[in-house]
Design a protein around this motif. Structure first.
Motif, PDB file in Angstrom:
ATOM      1  N   ILE A   4       0.861  -1.189   0.000  1.00 48.46           N
ATOM      2  CA  ILE A   4       0.000   0.000   0.000  1.00 48.46           C
ATOM      3  C   ILE A   4       0.897   1.238   0.000  1.00 48.46           C
ATOM      4  O   ILE A   4       1.853   1.309   0.755  1.00 48.46           O
ATOM      5  CB  ILE A   4      -0.877   0.031   1.282  1.00 48.46           C
ATOM      6  CG1 ILE A   4      -1.714  -1.257   1.430  1.00 48.46           C
ATOM      7  CG2 ILE A   4      -1.753   1.274   1.339  1.00 48.46           C
ATOM      8  CD1 ILE A   4      -2.834  -1.397   0.423  1.00 48.46           C
ATOM      9  N   TYR A   6       0.931   5.604   0.157  1.00 44.95           N
ATOM     10  CA  TYR A   6       0.171   6.820   0.445  1.00 44.95           C
ATOM     11  C   TYR A   6       0.484   7.823  -0.668  1.00 44.95           C
ATOM     12  O   TYR A   6       1.658   8.109  -0.940  1.00 44.95           O
ATOM     13  CB  TYR A   6       0.584   7.401   1.801  1.00 44.95           C
ATOM     14  CG  TYR A   6      -0.027   8.750   2.078  1.00 44.95           C
ATOM     15  CD1 TYR A   6      -1.268   8.868   2.693  1.00 44.95           C
ATOM     16  CD2 TYR A   6       0.637   9.919   1.697  1.00 44.95           C
ATOM     17  CE1 TYR A   6      -1.823  10.109   2.931  1.00 44.95           C
ATOM     18  CE2 TYR A   6       0.078  11.168   1.933  1.00 44.95           C
ATOM     19  CZ  TYR A   6      -1.158  11.255   2.548  1.00 44.95           C
ATOM     20  OH  TYR A   6      -1.708  12.492   2.773  1.00 44.95           O
ATOM     21  N   TYR A  11      -4.615   6.130   0.676  1.00 47.80           N
ATOM     22  CA  TYR A  11      -3.819   4.898   0.731  1.00 47.80           C
ATOM     23  C   TYR A  11      -4.303   4.006  -0.405  1.00 47.80           C
ATOM     24  O   TYR A  11      -5.491   3.684  -0.479  1.00 47.80           O
ATOM     25  CB  TYR A  11      -4.013   4.197   2.081  1.00 47.80           C
ATOM     26  CG  TYR A  11      -3.445   5.009   3.224  1.00 47.80           C
ATOM     27  CD1 TYR A  11      -2.105   4.925   3.571  1.00 47.80           C
ATOM     28  CD2 TYR A  11      -4.272   5.872   3.955  1.00 47.80           C
ATOM     29  CE1 TYR A  11      -1.577   5.689   4.614  1.00 47.80           C
ATOM     30  CE2 TYR A  11      -3.757   6.639   4.993  1.00 47.80           C
ATOM     31  CZ  TYR A  11      -2.404   6.541   5.315  1.00 47.80           C
ATOM     32  OH  TYR A  11      -1.896   7.300   6.335  1.00 47.80           O
ATOM     33  N   GLN A  77       1.119   4.968   9.674  1.00 49.60           N
ATOM     34  CA  GLN A  77       0.056   4.226   8.990  1.00 49.60           C
ATOM     35  C   GLN A  77       0.624   3.401   7.836  1.00 49.60           C
ATOM     36  O   GLN A  77       0.237   2.256   7.624  1.00 49.60           O
ATOM     37  CB  GLN A  77      -0.975   5.209   8.421  1.00 49.60           C
ATOM     38  CG  GLN A  77      -2.022   5.623   9.405  1.00 49.60           C
ATOM     39  CD  GLN A  77      -3.008   4.499   9.654  1.00 49.60           C
ATOM     40  OE1 GLN A  77      -3.443   3.827   8.729  1.00 49.60           O
ATOM     41  NE2 GLN A  77      -3.325   4.265  10.917  1.00 49.60           N
ATOM     42  N   THR A  78       1.550   4.000   7.101  1.00 55.77           N
ATOM     43  CA  THR A  78       2.119   3.307   5.936  1.00 55.77           C
ATOM     44  C   THR A  78       2.932   2.099   6.400  1.00 55.77           C
ATOM     45  O   THR A  78       2.851   1.029   5.794  1.00 55.77           O
ATOM     46  CB  THR A  78       2.970   4.281   5.091  1.00 55.77           C
ATOM     47  OG1 THR A  78       2.175   5.429   4.803  1.00 55.77           O
ATOM     48  CG2 THR A  78       3.418   3.648   3.781  1.00 55.77           C
ATOM     49  N   ARG A  81       0.196  -0.456   7.706  1.00 57.25           N
ATOM     50  CA  ARG A  81      -0.632  -1.046   6.636  1.00 57.25           C
ATOM     51  C   ARG A  81       0.163  -2.019   5.774  1.00 57.25           C
ATOM     52  O   ARG A  81      -0.394  -2.907   5.145  1.00 57.25           O
ATOM     53  CB  ARG A  81      -1.223   0.050   5.740  1.00 57.25           C
ATOM     54  CG  ARG A  81      -2.395   0.759   6.387  1.00 57.25           C
ATOM     55  CD  ARG A  81      -2.874   1.888   5.500  1.00 57.25           C
ATOM     56  NE  ARG A  81      -3.806   2.741   6.208  1.00 57.25           N
ATOM     57  CZ  ARG A  81      -5.051   2.980   5.809  1.00 57.25           C
ATOM     58  NH1 ARG A  81      -5.521   2.442   4.719  1.00 57.25           N
ATOM     59  NH2 ARG A  81      -5.830   3.780   6.509  1.00 57.25           N
TER      60      ARG A  81
END
Ligand code: PDD
Length: 285
Positions: A4, A6, A11, A77-78, A81
Motif C-alpha cells: 500500500i 500513500y 492509501y 500508517q504506511t 498497513r
C-alpha cells in the motif's frame, strides 16, 4: 500481501498508485525525499529525519504538504498497513503538478506527497556486514548543493551502476582535489593507522547523513579519537579501516577500495564496534 502506498491523501495499492505526468518531480526532479529505517515496526531517528526534510523543503522553497504531526501519522500508517517490521520508509515531496514551465508554479499549487514502506532482510544485511563491501572511486560530478536531499540523483545512479559493473556495492565520489566527498548513497569514513576516525565535515559537498550524526554521538560517548576533515583516495588506500554509514545499512565495513584490500582486507574492529553500538544510540519512536 499487496503493498500500500500513500499518495496525496489516499492509501492505494501500489499497482494503482500514480502521480500526474506533469508532476515536477517527474519533469524536473523538483522534489526532496527521506529514507528512514524501520526496526521492529518502529521508526529509527525519526526526529532527525524530519528535521532534515524540513530543511530540504525550506532550501528549495517547497511548501510543507501538511503539519509535521500529520506526516508522522501517515508514516506510521504506511508502516503498519504494509506490516513492515524491519525495513525502510520512503517519503517524497515534490513541488506538485503543473503545466511544464521552469519557474515555480503559482503559489498555492499543492505539493505531491508519496510515502511507501518496504521490508528488508536484516539478516542478509548483517551477513553482508560480516563480509564487508567493495567500493570503487569515481569523480563526483554532482551539483553544488548535495547537502539538500533532492530526488535529482542521476549522477548517483550512474556512479552506483559503474561501481556495480566493477564488482562494487558502493561508489566513493572524489572531488577535483582528490578528496573523497561521500558514497553515492552513504557517508564515507576511514580509520587511520593511528586509530583516528576520519570523515568529511558537513558543508554543501555532502549530505548531512543522519546515521553519520548518530555515529558521531556514539564516538563522543565512547571517547574515541575523531577528526572531521576531508581525506584523499590515497589515505583511504592506506587506511587501517574504512566504512560507510546510511539509514538502510547503518555502519557497513568496506574491505576493498578499487580492488585494493583495506587494512587486512577484513571488516575492521572500529566498524564492528560502531555497528554494534548503533542501536543503543539510535532514537526509536
Ligand atoms: N541514502 N549520502 C548520500 C548521497 C545518501 O544518499 C545517503 C542516504 C547518505 C546517508 O544518509 P543517512 O544516514 O541519513 O541515510 C549519505 C539513502 C539511504 C537513499 O538514498 O536510499
Amino acid at each position: 500481501m499487496s503493498r500500500i502506498a500513500y499518495v496525496n491523501g489516499r492509501y492505494v495499492p501500489h499497482a494503482q498508485a500514480c502521480v500526474g505526468i506533469e508532476d515536477r518531480g517527474f519533469q524536473f526532479a523538483d522534489g526532496v525525499y527521506e529514507v528512514c529505517e524501520v526496526k521492529g515496526g518502529r521508526l529509527i531517528d525519526e526526529a532527525r529525519h524530519m528535521a532534515r526534510l524540513d530543511r530540504s523543503l525550506k532550501e528549495l522553497r517547497i511548501d510543507h504538504p501538511m503539519p509535521p504531526q500529520a506526516l508522522k501519522l501517515v508514516m506510521r500508517q504506511t508502516v503498519s498497513r504494509n506490516r513492515v517490521r524491519d525495513g525502510i520508509i520512503y517519503v517524497q515531496i515534490t513541488r506538485g503538478e503543473m503545466r511544464r514551465d521552469f519557474p515555480f508554479p503559482p503559489a498555492g499549487t499543492p505539493p505531491t506527497v508519496v510515502v511507501t514502506a518496504r521490508h528488508h532482510d536484516r539478516a542478509r544485511i548483517d551477513q553482508l556486514a560480516e563480509q564487508g563491501i567493495a567500493v570503487v572511486t569515481m569523480p563526483d560530478i554532482r551539483w553544488q548543493r548535495v547537502d539538500i536531499k533532492s530526488v535529482a540523483l542521476l549522477p548517483n545512479v550512474l556512479a552506483k551502476q559503474a561501481a556495480k559493473e566493477q564488482g562494487g556495492r558502493e561508489a566513493w565520489l572524489v572531488d577535483a582535489e582528490g578528496f573523497v566527498t561521500e558514497g553515492a548513497s552513504s557517508n564515507a569514513w576511514i580509520v587511520s593507522r593511528d586509530n583516528k576516525l576520519i570523515t568529511r565535515p558537513l558543508g554543501t559537498g555532502i549530505l548531512p547523513g543522519i546515521t553519520r550524526s548518530v555515529v558521531l554521538d556514539l564516538i563522543a560517548a565512547e571517547g574515541l579519537v575523531f577528526e572531521e576533515r576531508p581525506f584523499t583516495v590515497e589515505e583511504a588506500y592506506a587506511a587501517r579501516e574504512a566504512f560507510v554509514t546510511s539509514a538502510s545499512q547503518l555502519v557497513m565495513p568496506v574491505v576493498t577500495i578499487d580492488g585494493r584490500p583495506v587494512g587486512n582486507g577484513a571488516p575492521g574492529l572500529m566498524a564492528g564496534l560502531l555497528r554494534r553500538g548503533y542501536s543503543q544510540m539510535a532514537a526509536v519512536s
